[in-house]
Design a protein around this motif. Structure first.
Motif, PDB file in Angstrom:
ATOM      1  N   ASN A 192     -17.621  11.135 -44.945  1.00  0.00           N
ATOM      2  CA  ASN A 192     -17.776  12.206 -43.949  1.00  0.00           C
ATOM      3  C   ASN A 192     -18.814  11.832 -42.897  1.00  0.00           C
ATOM      4  O   ASN A 192     -18.640  12.124 -41.709  1.00  0.00           O
ATOM      5  CB  ASN A 192     -18.160  13.519 -44.634  1.00  0.00           C
ATOM      6  N   HIS A 208      -6.076  12.393 -35.188  1.00  0.00           N
ATOM      7  CA  HIS A 208      -6.326  13.441 -36.179  1.00  0.00           C
ATOM      8  C   HIS A 208      -6.663  12.763 -37.504  1.00  0.00           C
ATOM      9  O   HIS A 208      -5.884  11.964 -38.015  1.00  0.00           O
ATOM     10  CB  HIS A 208      -5.091  14.326 -36.361  1.00  0.00           C
ATOM     11  N   ALA A 210      -7.975  13.399 -41.532  1.00  0.00           N
ATOM     12  CA  ALA A 210      -8.155  14.381 -42.608  1.00  0.00           C
ATOM     13  C   ALA A 210      -8.762  13.668 -43.808  1.00  0.00           C
ATOM     14  O   ALA A 210      -8.246  12.632 -44.259  1.00  0.00           O
ATOM     15  CB  ALA A 210      -6.817  15.005 -42.989  1.00  0.00           C
ATOM     16  N   SER A 212      -9.672  14.166 -47.676  1.00  0.00           N
ATOM     17  CA  SER A 212      -9.469  15.006 -48.853  1.00  0.00           C
ATOM     18  C   SER A 212     -10.605  14.747 -49.826  1.00  0.00           C
ATOM     19  O   SER A 212     -10.718  13.656 -50.399  1.00  0.00           O
ATOM     20  CB  SER A 212      -8.120  14.682 -49.515  1.00  0.00           C
ATOM     21  N   LYS A 244      -2.823   9.470 -36.612  1.00  0.00           N
ATOM     22  CA  LYS A 244      -3.143  10.237 -37.802  1.00  0.00           C
ATOM     23  C   LYS A 244      -3.722   9.308 -38.866  1.00  0.00           C
ATOM     24  O   LYS A 244      -3.184   8.229 -39.122  1.00  0.00           O
ATOM     25  CB  LYS A 244      -1.890  10.929 -38.366  1.00  0.00           C
ATOM     26  N   TYR A 246      -5.351   9.559 -42.884  1.00  0.00           N
ATOM     27  CA  TYR A 246      -5.574  10.418 -44.055  1.00  0.00           C
ATOM     28  C   TYR A 246      -6.408   9.639 -45.069  1.00  0.00           C
ATOM     29  O   TYR A 246      -6.081   8.497 -45.408  1.00  0.00           O
ATOM     30  CB  TYR A 246      -4.245  10.827 -44.677  1.00  0.00           C
TER      31      TYR A 246
END
Length: 336
Positions: A192, A208, A210, A212, A244, A246
């Motif tokens: 993070n 984008h 993300a 998890s 994107k 992830y």
């Protein structure tokens, strides 16, 4: 269904090493496999868990569809402690797709590949260091002009170029210095922080991402180096024009699993070697000097890293780390 006897008889004296797994353990090995892997007998291989000795086959245990043939290179540690560099090619058995048969060859050209790697490193260093040095020299010459315009701008640009050289030299030092300053660190927090730093620098304006994260995932490591790995992998996805990304970090029974998936330019064939392989120093999206740095950090923490190319576009980077904790009663340990 048992392994068909017709295959066992046919491959028993086959000149190429031949292994079969039911995706959990080895169920068959021919004589050549025993010789190549320097085991004493077939019994030393049968029923041995595949994931313990063949991390490159991790796709087989994911439960997701696997693209065949599955090809990768792996360092095999024999019973006597000798390291053997091998190439594995796996395809499903026609009679039972849950059985995967591997044809195994020893890599004979390690010295030649190392020579190629040194040549590539030399070219990379010359490019990455000479370019900023040339810029600095040019700006110094401009500053010597009698009119002296834009001196402040030239100084600032020259400083940035010098900082780039410093960063490259620092990365070179990583190849030889030992892993140190370890502490129990939350990997989710490190990821993070890395994402926040790159976002603050404007890298994720059109991407984008993300992450998890369910609770902390603690790992005994040198946090600044792991963060450098995260930064390099995310930047690689951005440079591959991903829109994107992830990220998933999770603690499992066998260790810590880190996956970074992107939809970047997987169609550029020059970026890739065989899917399912380990990161190495060869050219391509994961080739070159940068991958040496990543490999050095991950292997220095007793981990492994693999890449998988998606059919159309994108990639998945898979990092496996062991569960490690600080030695007990060791003074000076800290939690980052």
């Amino acid at each position: 269904m048992d392994f068909p006897q017709i295959y066992a008889d046919f491959y028993a004296k086959f000149p190429i090493a031949y292994l079969v797994t039911d995706r959990e353990r080895w169920i068959y090995a021919n004589e050549r496999a025993v010789q190549l892997l320097k085991e004493e007998s077939v019994a030393d291989l049968i029923d041995k868990p595949v994931y313990q000795c063949l991390p490159g086959a991790c796709e087989l245990f994911s439960g997701n569809p696997v693209d065949f043939p599955l090809e990768f290179r792996e360092k095999w540690l024999s019973k006597n402690g000798e390291s053997i560099y091998l190439k594995f090619t796996g395809i499903p058995l026609v009679e039972n797709p849950n059985y995967i048969q591997f044809f195994v060859n020893e890599i004979k050209r390690m010295e030649e590949e190392f020579s190629d790697l040194l040549e590539e490193m030399a070219a990379w260093l010359a490019h990455e260091i000479l370019n900023p040095l040339t810029s600095v020299k040019g700006f110094l010459e401009l500053m010597q002009r009698p009119d002296g315009e834009n001196r402040e701008m030239y100084i600032n640009i020259a400083k940035k170029e010098i900082e780039q050289i410093e960063q490259i030299v620092s990365q070179c030092i990583l190849l030889r210095r030992p892993i140190q300053n370890k502490a129990l660190t939350d990997l989710n927090r490190l990821m993070n922080e890395t994402v926040s730093q790159l976002s603050g620098q404007g890298y994720f304006e059109k991407v984008h991402i993300a992450v998890s994260a369910i609770g902390p995932v603690e790992f005994y490591c040198e946090g600044s180096l792991i963060k450098e790995v995260f930064r390099n992998l995310l930047m690689n996805a951005i440079e591959a024009k991903a829109t994107k990304i992830y990220v998933q970090i999770s603690a499992k029974e066998k260790g810590i699993d880190i996956k970074i998936a992107d939809n970047g330019n997987g169609g550029a064939k020059s970026r890739w070697k065989k899917p399912g392989g380990s990161l190495n120093g060869r050219k391509g999206r994961w080739g070159g000097f940068g991958s040496l740095i990543i490999n050095r950090i991950i292997t220095g923490h007793d981990g492994k890293i693999f890449f998988h190319k998606e059919k159309e576009a994108g990639s998945i980077v898979h990092i496996q780390l062991p569960h490690t904790f600080p030695p007990e009663n060791l003074p000076g340990e800290r939690k980052e």
